[in-house]
Each structure stands twice: as C-alpha cells, then as structure tokens.
Design an enzyme around this catalytic site. Structure first.
Site, PDB file in Angstrom:
ATOM      1  N   ILE A   1       9.733  10.867  12.035  1.00 25.07           N
ATOM      2  CA  ILE A   1      11.123  10.728  12.483  1.00 25.07           C
ATOM      3  C   ILE A   1      12.072  10.813  11.290  1.00 25.07           C
ATOM      4  O   ILE A   1      13.114  11.478  11.347  1.00 25.07           O
ATOM      5  CB  ILE A   1      11.320   9.395  13.237  1.00 25.07           C
ATOM      6  CG1 ILE A   1      10.625   9.460  14.601  1.00 25.07           C
ATOM      7  CG2 ILE A   1      12.803   9.085  13.412  1.00 25.07           C
ATOM      8  CD1 ILE A   1      10.691   8.156  15.383  1.00 25.07           C
TER       9      ILE A   1
ATOM     10  N   HIS B   1       8.045  -2.805  -3.647  1.00 21.95           N
ATOM     11  CA  HIS B   1       7.499  -3.468  -2.458  1.00 21.95           C
ATOM     12  C   HIS B   1       8.576  -4.097  -1.574  1.00 21.95           C
ATOM     13  O   HIS B   1       9.551  -4.670  -2.057  1.00 21.95           O
ATOM     14  CB  HIS B   1       6.519  -4.545  -2.865  1.00 21.95           C
ATOM     15  CG  HIS B   1       5.810  -5.166  -1.704  1.00 21.95           C
ATOM     16  ND1 HIS B   1       4.962  -4.450  -0.878  1.00 21.95           N
ATOM     17  CD2 HIS B   1       5.858  -6.414  -1.189  1.00 21.95           C
ATOM     18  CE1 HIS B   1       4.498  -5.237   0.068  1.00 21.95           C
ATOM     19  NE2 HIS B   1       5.033  -6.429  -0.088  1.00 21.95           N
TER      20      HIS B   1
ATOM     21  N   ASP C   1       0.802  -1.226   0.000  1.00 23.21           N
ATOM     22  CA  ASP C   1       0.000   0.000   0.000  1.00 23.21           C
ATOM     23  C   ASP C   1       0.837   1.278   0.000  1.00 23.21           C
ATOM     24  O   ASP C   1       0.325   2.362   0.264  1.00 23.21           O
ATOM     25  CB  ASP C   1      -0.939   0.003   1.209  1.00 23.21           C
ATOM     26  CG  ASP C   1      -0.177  -0.062   2.535  1.00 23.21           C
ATOM     27  OD1 ASP C   1       1.062  -0.103   2.514  1.00 23.21           O
ATOM     28  OD2 ASP C   1      -0.842  -0.076   3.595  1.00 23.21           O
TER      29      ASP C   1
ATOM     30  N   CYS D   1       4.762  -0.070   2.898  1.00 18.77           N
ATOM     31  CA  CYS D   1       5.328  -1.383   3.220  1.00 18.77           C
ATOM     32  C   CYS D   1       6.713  -1.306   3.857  1.00 18.77           C
ATOM     33  O   CYS D   1       7.027  -2.090   4.749  1.00 18.77           O
ATOM     34  CB  CYS D   1       5.353  -2.278   1.982  1.00 18.77           C
ATOM     35  SG  CYS D   1       6.172  -1.549   0.549  1.00 18.77           S
TER      36      CYS D   1
END
Length: 262
Positions: free
Chosen positions: A168, A255, A72, A75
C-alpha cells in the site's frame, strides 16, 4: 604462511558472523509484539544515562504504557498496524470505514500496475486479520483485543499484514511520484526506491514511508523521538502534519514501539 591481510580478513568475517548471530538470538527471543509495559521500564533500560532518563521522565507525563515490537526492520509497519487496529476495535464506525477501504485497496493497487497474483494471498490474509478483530464478533471489544494480540504474534499472519502495508505504501509513492521524489536522498528514482527500500521485508522505515502510508489510509500518527539531542524533552512529529493522531509511536534510532497516552 597465511598473510596478515588474510588473517585480518578472516577475523573481520568472524566478528561479523558473531554479531549477526547475537542479533538473530535477540530478535528470536523478542515477541513480535509484547504485552503493555509501564513506561518506567525505559528508565531501567537507560539506567545511569541522565540525558535519556530526563527525556523519558518528560515522556511519562504524556504516556502511561509502551508496547514493544521486535527489532527486525519491520517494526514501524507492525507497530502501526497493531496500534491502529487496536484503536478501531473500540470505534465501530471507524472500523467499518477502514474495512471498506481495505477491501477496495487490492483493486486500486491492480490499477496502479501491481500483479493480481502477487496481491491475492497478502490481501486475503490482511482481510482475514481485519475480520478476526471486528468489534461485532462474539465477545465484543475485549475478545477482539485478545484476538489482535494472538494474530500479531503469529509470524505468518503478522508478516503478511506487514507485507500488504508495504505494498500500500509503495502504491501511494507510485501514485504521487512527483511529490514524494523530493523526499528521496541520493539518485534513486521513485521506482528504484519502492523496489529497494519499501517493498522488501526487513527494510527500515523513514519519514517518507510514514507519510505515504498515513496518507493512503487517512490516518494520523504521532511519533515521539527519543534521542541524545541537547533538549531536555522529546521531539514530537505528527504525520501528516496538522492531522489528529490515532496512532502513537516512540522512535529510538532504528526502532519503533507503541505508546499509550495518559
């Protein structure tokens, strides 16, 4: 009579709409984080592809399991967080060191100019997740790992962890802007890149995201690149270079999934 141009335009829109619906169905039918699966499942996925099959067999000499994440755009961050916390569950000292770092991270981001009202909820949930998977909790390591899997498959908790890790990462890019500017292609400034490519959900991650997050948290990551390159073996990259990896990921175009060494 409708013009040919309009007809083609409508067809293109319909195709795009159908593609997006298919992608949506695939995403929604895939868990945020799967159970551990034997690495051999990748061979079945690429059945008949001699190049990728040979590379997967090479990979099987180093890794025994894979854990899939939902494709999405989040990942990398989800896979990193799951794998790192899973590692910490079995390492009390490292867990407590990370918990202190995570607790202090909000104040550091505020010092960098992030608004406290934006951070409050995300940081609170991030700390809640860390506390819920503590190896000191009743049930010890086994219970902590079960809790980790439940939490990361809860969309609310899981996505809040991703958001906070994105913040972060963005903070580290801002903190060392001059260094990271060299990694950015095109004419984007660090600030533009942070706001357009790092902080928004569903934006895919590249080397710059990995290096910034790993440096911010002091964590080494090894990424195995599975592609159709001519070499018969997968390419391995450690981030930051020269560090001892605690997190192992496999990358296929667009991915990331989690790997478990033999």
């Amino acid at each position: 009579m409708e013009s040919v141009g309009n007809t083609n335009g409508n067809c293109d829109e319909l195709i795009i709409k159908q593609q997006r619906q298919i992608e949506k169905e695939i995403i929604e039918s895939t868990p945020l984080v799967s159970e551990e699966l034997p690495l051999a499942c990748l061979i079945a996925e690429y059945n008949g592809d001699a190049i990728l099959t040979a590379k997967i067999e090479d990979l099987a000499g180093k890794y025994k399991y894979i854990r899939r994440t939902r494709p999405d755009g989040n990942c990398f961050f989800r896979a990193f967080a799951y794998s790192y916390l899973e590692n910490l569950v079995s390492n009390r000292r490292a867990y407590h060191d990370f918990r202190i770092l995570a607790e202090n991270s909000k104040d550091k981001l505020i010092q960098l100019g992030f608004p406290s009202f934006t951070l409050e909820d995300f940081h609170g949930t991030f700390m809640d997740v860390i506390n819920r998977v503590s190896p000191d909790n009743v049930g010890g390591t086994l219970q902590a790992k079960n809790e980790l899997h439940c939490v990361f498959n809860d969309q609310g908790y899981s996505d809040y962890v991703v958001v906070y890790l994105r913040l972060i990462t963005s903070g580290k890019l801002q903190e060392n802007a001059e260094f990271y500017q060299h990694f950015i292609e095109g004419d984007l400034s660090i600030e533009e890149f942070r706001h357009q490519e790092v902080e928004p959900m569903f934006k895919e991650s590249d080397h710059i995201h990995i290096i910034a997050l790993c440096t911010a948290l002091g964590v080494g990551v090894r990424v195995e690149y599975l592609d159709r390159g001519e070499s018969g073996t997968v390419k391995t990259h450690d981030f930051p270079e020269g560090t001892q990896p605690m997190v192992y990921l496999i990358y296929r175009p667009g991915h990331y999934d989690i790997l478990y060494p033999n």
